[in-house]
Design a protein around this motif. Structure first.
Motif, PDB file in Angstrom:
ATOM      1  N   ASP A  45      67.845  66.751  24.861  1.00  0.00           N
ATOM      2  CA  ASP A  45      68.978  66.195  24.449  1.00  0.00           C
ATOM      3  C   ASP A  45      69.728  65.927  25.905  1.00  0.00           C
ATOM      4  OD1 ASP A  45      71.681  65.617  23.879  1.00  0.00           O
ATOM      5  OD2 ASP A  45      71.734  66.896  22.345  1.00  0.00           O
ATOM      6  N   SER A  49      72.806  64.963  26.557  1.00  0.00           N
ATOM      7  CA  SER A  49      74.144  65.637  26.887  1.00  0.00           C
ATOM      8  C   SER A  49      74.284  67.152  26.942  1.00  0.00           C
ATOM      9  CB  SER A  49      74.906  65.260  25.624  1.00  0.00           C
ATOM     10  OG  SER A  49      74.205  65.508  24.406  1.00  0.00           O
ATOM     11  N   THR A  50      73.333  67.621  26.372  1.00  0.00           N
ATOM     12  CA  THR A  50      73.421  69.395  26.313  1.00  0.00           C
ATOM     13  C   THR A  50      72.321  69.903  27.387  1.00  0.00           C
ATOM     14  OG1 THR A  50      72.007  69.776  24.535  1.00  0.00           O
ATOM     15  CG2 THR A  50      74.412  69.475  24.319  1.00  0.00           C
ATOM     16  N   ARG A  58      70.034  62.190  19.825  1.00  0.00           N
ATOM     17  CA  ARG A  58      69.883  61.680  20.962  1.00  0.00           C
ATOM     18  C   ARG A  58      68.880  62.266  21.801  1.00  0.00           C
ATOM     19  NH1 ARG A  58      74.020  58.318  23.097  1.00  0.00           N
ATOM     20  NH2 ARG A  58      74.186  59.486  25.058  1.00  0.00           N
ATOM     21  N   THR A  93      67.992  56.964  26.878  1.00  0.00           N
ATOM     22  CA  THR A  93      68.172  57.867  25.830  1.00  0.00           C
ATOM     23  C   THR A  93      68.044  57.044  24.466  1.00  0.00           C
ATOM     24  OG1 THR A  93      70.302  58.847  27.016  1.00  0.00           O
ATOM     25  CG2 THR A  93      70.512  58.937  24.609  1.00  0.00           C
ATOM     26  N   THR A 139      68.301  56.961  20.278  1.00  0.00           N
ATOM     27  CA  THR A 139      69.077  57.656  19.094  1.00  0.00           C
ATOM     28  C   THR A 139      68.265  57.417  17.982  1.00  0.00           C
ATOM     29  OG1 THR A 139      71.218  56.943  20.205  1.00  0.00           O
ATOM     30  CG2 THR A 139      71.138  57.547  17.918  1.00  0.00           C
TER      31      THR A 139
END
Length: 394
Positions: free
Chosen positions: A82, A84-85, A111, A128, A130
């Motif tokens: 992921d 974002s994390t 994502r 990225t 989705t």
């Protein structure tokens, strides 16, 4: 295997379990369709990391395979994360140049991006992608770095230092017992000291040659009395439970005490490898199963189950130091704790007021229970080793 923690490990090590580490042959992407999964060909070179998976491929949730092809000139590691994390969902290690391996993963909505870590180059994160819908995401884990592991490793080394002081006192008492000819006290104090040593299992590699002097064994089938290199706790155990005189054991007791005190004085200059911490939690129980539950290390005292319980103590201590990191990464931690409690409680039920049941005195039902408990622990500790497998982040 059961439980989320095991699923996490299976997911984040999917590449290793399926085709990684050189254990399985590489296969072309086109030949993999017979497995019934949807396959997507993805390039994982530094300049094309993640190419082949995007909106045009209509990303979807569910179990699927990514056929990762390394078109670069050097080996690479590949993570699906992921962006974002930073949480990891799957990985493949050691993907050789010009080869293809399948990464099988169960994706939920969210994502995702591939991260490619080519040898001798900076990490590259691909585009990225989705996955639409409301499907829940599968197991994942935050990566762990060496920097993350330094504080718990230092804390563990301090704990070992305290055990060293305890051990040094115990071997001194054992030596005094033998010197004054009190073999009854020596048998009692032998076990006390030996169990202290057995609780320190994660540090054995750092002990170097001292471990063999303090807790060595003989080759299978070799007469312990004819092995001049056989010293330490087990050599003294053999003598105490095979009728040797106190006089004949004085040299061995002195050797053990001297080796322990030398190790204690050197310990403050030693450095454990932080990258091995998670693996050691699993290895301690693995060694208990291999050496204690088979009786390989029984030289007459019949205390293997006491040692196995001490080994559980050792694993608990490692987990205690890693818990701040592990709590956010292993949702099965409560189940592991319960299994450790259950296994150790059962072992202690086989202690009859300081006289442990020897392996050959166990009933079949008792033996099956002990084996089942340790098999369960090995399953549940495997994800801990996988979670703490240090990964590059740059």
């Amino acid at each position: 295997m059961g439980g989320t923690a095991v699923a996490v490990a299976a997911a984040i090590t999917a590449g290793v379990l399926a085709t990684g580490g050189g254990h399985h042959a590489t296969r072309p992407a086109a030949a993999a369709a017979s497995d019934g999964l949807r396959h997507t060909a993805v390039d994982v070179s530094p300049s094309t990391c993640g190419r082949g998976w995007g909106a045009t491929q209509k990303p979807h949730a569910g179990t699927q395979a990514f056929d990762l092809h390394n078109s670069a000139a050097s080996a690479t590691e590949v993570y699906l994360k992921d962006p974002s994390t930073g949480r990891l969902f799957a990985e493949i290690e050691g993907l050789a140049p010009g080869t293809t391996r399948s990464m099988v993963v169960d994706l939920g909505s969210g994502r995702y991006a591939f991260e490619c870590q080519q040898e001798d180059t900076d990490s590259v994160t691909g585009p990225t992608v989705t996955v639409p819908g409301k499907a829940p995401q599968g197991p994942s884990s935050l990566p762990v770095t060496v920097h993350d592991l330094i504080p718990p490793t230092l804390d563990y080394q301090k704990w070992i230092n305290a055990r060293m002081a305890e051990l040094s006192t115990d071997t001194g008492v054992l030596k005094s017992d033998v010197d004054r000819g009190d073999l009854t006290a020596a048998r009692r104090d032998w076990l006390t000291g030996h169990l202290v040593y057995e609780r320190m299992g994660a540090a054995y590699d750092t002990f170097g040659d001292a471990d063999g002097v303090i807790n060595g064994t003989t080759a299978i089938g070799r007469d312990p009395l004819k092995d001049p290199d056989f010293t330490g706790f087990h050599r003294i155990e053999y003598g105490l439970w095979h009728g040797e005189s106190a006089k004949s054991l004085r040299g061995q007791a002195a050797t053990l005490d001297k080796a322990v005190k030398a190790l204690r004085s050197q310990w403050t200059t030693q450095q454990m490898d932080p990258a091995n911490m998670g693996l050691r939690a699993h290895e301690i129980i693995e060694n208990a199963e291999q050496f204690e539950l088979t009786g390989r290390t029984d030289y007459g005292s019949g205390t293997n189950l006491a040692t196995a319980s001490a080994n559980i103590d050792g694993t608990r201590e490692i987990l205690a130091k890693l818990r701040p990191l592990l709590a956010a990464r292993d949702s099965g931690l409560a189940r592991l704790d319960a299994s450790l409690d259950r296994a150790q409680a059962y072992l202690k039920s086989l202690d009859r007021k300081g006289t442990w049941t020897a392996l050959d005195r166990l009933t079949r039902a008792q033996r099956e229970q002990v084996n089942a408990d340790f098999g369960d622990l090995l399953e549940q500790l495997a994800p801990v080793a996988a979670i703490f497998d240090v990964r590059r982040t740059v």
